[in-house]
Scaffold this motif. Structure first.
Motif: not given
Lengths: 318, 339
Positions: B191-215
């Motif tokens: 789960x940790x590896x999948x989560x890390x990959x999803x957060x740091x290496x995919x568009x989805x992860x970048x979108x999460x960060x972007x939404x959290x910074x300023x929706x």
């Protein structure tokens, strides 16, 4: 507001009371109030109350038992008001949610002339109840310690898993420690396991890593004991005469004792069926020709393979 | 906060990132040293295995929570969700026992049920938050109460127990080992590896960060904000169901006291790990360390009788605050941040 309404309520209650009494001359109404279950022991208590209602009403046609369970102290206080105003109870059996907030409501019920039976948790003022029925926490500690002393001797090591930091837990723990004092049994350590299986498992795992030589475990509670047994089995330290003493009287534990389980050979009773005892005694106050008022402190019976069948209720949720 | 930290990050980006990354790890190392000094048995193989296995539940849930929190959401329902899913798994497996026997089929049915329920519960939380336009705090506070009372209802106030016949088949999922590591630890690593990959290496992860910074900015940047936010709750639900699948075989039971306060432990693990509670910055690696720190604290407290048992909560609170201070404190970051 309350002051204006109160005389009104009393007046209506008296009016209904008069007609009610005229309709059923010798019908005795007993209200039974207890908490809605939040844990397995209380679920067992609810079940036993319902069983006792069926049994007692079949036995005494003139007795009407009204069972109410309440999810919090405030609704229990309201339930008491309803029992008085709607049902005009002649007696009240109550297992208070908390002592402090329910003392006054029970006094109100008493002022209507009803007989009061308090179960398990005492009220915060003495002398309100006619009958008091309760389990015996210090006795549970003492009986557990005495069993330990029959199996262990000088230099043997035990660990203790305590419940939640409360008076109940302190009474059990202090009585246990007092009893084993001078027996030469070493208590390596005690930690709180919150009357919970998961915590029992984790605390026991840590005890096993920390102490290479443990001869027995006092888990004080059947739920904790289940976690302890799982940890012992995982570590492969469930043999060599190791044993665990729980408490309360959970049906699975009693079943295992009946079947001769060596790891959990005994249990110490803190019976959820005490509510049924209280209902019996209260009914006896109306049916017996002997005196009934007083304090009934139930024994913390040691359940062994010989007497386990008497405490086994396969249909109860606990 | 966002406006303040961005210029600071650009001025001394490497230094800040290093400290943020190292903080939780430093705290964990200090705790391990303390544990070893108190009792050398702390570093015994058995205890280390126990620690890793134990942190797997909170760890797996916390990986999901990292996504939710990074997008600026919160999920308070995870503990209750774990309890109700455990309860449903037990009920389903006990009733499947008659038809399918005590074999693997029954266990697979139970696990399948867990995953469906986890995804479903996550979807409900997500849709109520995004489509229903209700604050996540309120939605999940509501579902927390609903899930908790449902498990009490299913168990009739008592405890649901898995049939002993199935326990034998299911037991290895918690107690078994592969290549010397217990199965729950492998699940945690996966789960940790999948989560890390999803957060740091995919568009989805970048979108999460972007939404959290300023929706609002994220919305104008053509990010499907509602869909991404809903997905984070679904991921959270999936993580809860995985944690439940490894939790149930441990004691084979579920009751109203199962998973109590897991939501706060998961959130604490995420924050200790360096993710920002208001969103916009998420670190899966830190979350893993955070989960380990929480487990180690409990373990150390069981390993010593130096501190009164009544003060366990105090020690936990202090260590959590210190661990976060180690990475957030102004020390070592220079005075530039203030201005």
């Amino acid at each position: 507001m309350k002051h204006i309404l109160k005389p009104l309520a009393v007046a209506t209650a008296t009016a209904i009371g008069l007609t009610g009494a005229a309709l059923a001359q010798d019908q005795i109404r007993i209200g039974v109030s207890y908490p809605t279950p939040t844990h397995a022991w209380a679920a067992g208590m609810n079940w036993h109350a319902e069983q006792a209602e069926v049994r007692l009403e079949a036995l005494h046609p003139n007795i009407d038992l009204i069972l109410v369970n309440s999810p919090d102290p405030a609704s229990q206080a309201s339930a008491l008001e309803d029992l008085v105003s709607i049902h005009q109870i002649d007696a009240l059996v109550i297992l208070p949610f908390e002592s402090e907030p329910l003392t006054d409501p029970v006094i109100q019920v008493r002022e209507t002339g009803a007989l009061i039976t308090v179960v398990d948790r005492g009220l915060s003022q003495p002398g309100i109840e006619d009958i008091y029925v309760a389990g015996n926490n210090p006795e549970l500690g003492r009986v557990s310690a005495e069993y330990m002393m029959t199996r262990l001797g000088e230099g043997d090591n035990i660990v203790i898993l305590r419940g939640i930091p409360t008076t109940i837990d302190n009474e059990r723990f202090d009585a246990f420690m007092e009893t084993i004092e001078g027996s030469g049994i070493n208590v390596l350590d005690s930690e709180f396991a919150n009357w919970n299986r998961d915590d029992g498992f984790e605390v026991m795992q840590d005890f096993l890593s920390r102490f290479p030589d443990i001869d027995a475990v006092w888990a004080q509670d059947d739920d904790i004991a289940i976690g302890v047994v799982a940890a012992l089995e995982q570590a492969g330290r469930d043999g060599d005469g190791m044993f665990v003493v729980g408490g309360a009287g959970m049906k699975e534990t009693i079943r295992a004792i009946m079947d001769g389980n060596e790891l959990v050979p005994v249990d110490v009773l803190y019976p959820p069926a005490m509510i049924a005892t209280a209902m019996d005694v209260t009914v006896a106050a109306f049916t017996s020709n002997g005196p009934v008022s007083g304090r009934y402190i139930l024994g913390a019976t040691l359940i062994t393979q010989e007497n386990a069948a008497d405490f086994y209720f396969p249909d109860s949720p606990f | 906060m966002t406006e303040l930290s961005t210029p600071a990050a650009s001025k001394s980006r490497t230094l800040v990132l290093d400290l943020k990354a190292a903080g939780p790890f430093v705290a964990l190392t200090i705790l391990v040293v303390i544990g070893y000094l108190l009792n050398p048995a702390f570093l015994s193989e058995g205890n280390l295995t126990n620690l890793l296995t134990r942190s797997a539940f909170i760890g797996v849930i916390a990986v999901g929570a990292t996504f939710v929190i990074t997008t600026g959401g919160i999920d308070l329902s995870v503990g209750s969700m774990a309890a109700v899913i455990s309860g449903m798994m037990i009920i389903v497996m006990n009733s499947a026992l008659e038809t399918f026997g005590a074999g693997l089929t029954t266990v697979f049915i139970g696990c399948g049920c867990s995953i469906v329920l986890g995804l479903g519960a996550g979807l409900i939380n997500g849709l109520l938050t995004t489509k229903g336009k209700i604050e996540a705090f309120i939605v999940t506070l509501g579902t927390m109460g609903i899930f908790r009372s449902l498990v009490t209802y299913f168990a009739d106030g008592g405890t649901l127990s898995l049939d002993f016949a199935i326990r034998g088949t299911y037991r290895p999922v918690y107690y078994g080992s592969v290549l010397g590591l217990p199965v729950p630890v492998w699940v945690f690593i996966f789960v940790a590896i999948c989560g890390w990959f999803l957060m740091n290496r995919t568009a989805f992860g970048r979108y999460c960060t972007a939404i959290g910074s300023n929706e609002s900015v994220a919305k104008y940047s053509a990010i499907k904000v509602d869909r991404i936010k809903t997905l984070t709750y679904v991921i959270q639900g999936f993580c809860v169901s995985l944690a439940t699948i490894v939790y149930v075989p441990r004691l084979g039971s579920a009751s109203a006291s199962t998973g109590v306060l897991w939501e706060l432990e998961a959130i604490a693990a995420v924050i200790i790990g360096g993710t920002v509670l208001k969103g916009g910055y998420g670190r899966i690696g830190g979350t893993i360390i955070g989960a380990l720190i929480l487990t180690v604290i409990g373990n150390i407290l069981n390993f010593t009788d130096l501190i009164s048992n009544y003060l366990n909560g105090t020690m936990q609170g202090l260590i959590i605050i210190i661990a976060v201070w180690l990475q957030r404190g102004e020390w070592g970051r220079g005075k530039t941040t203030k201005t």
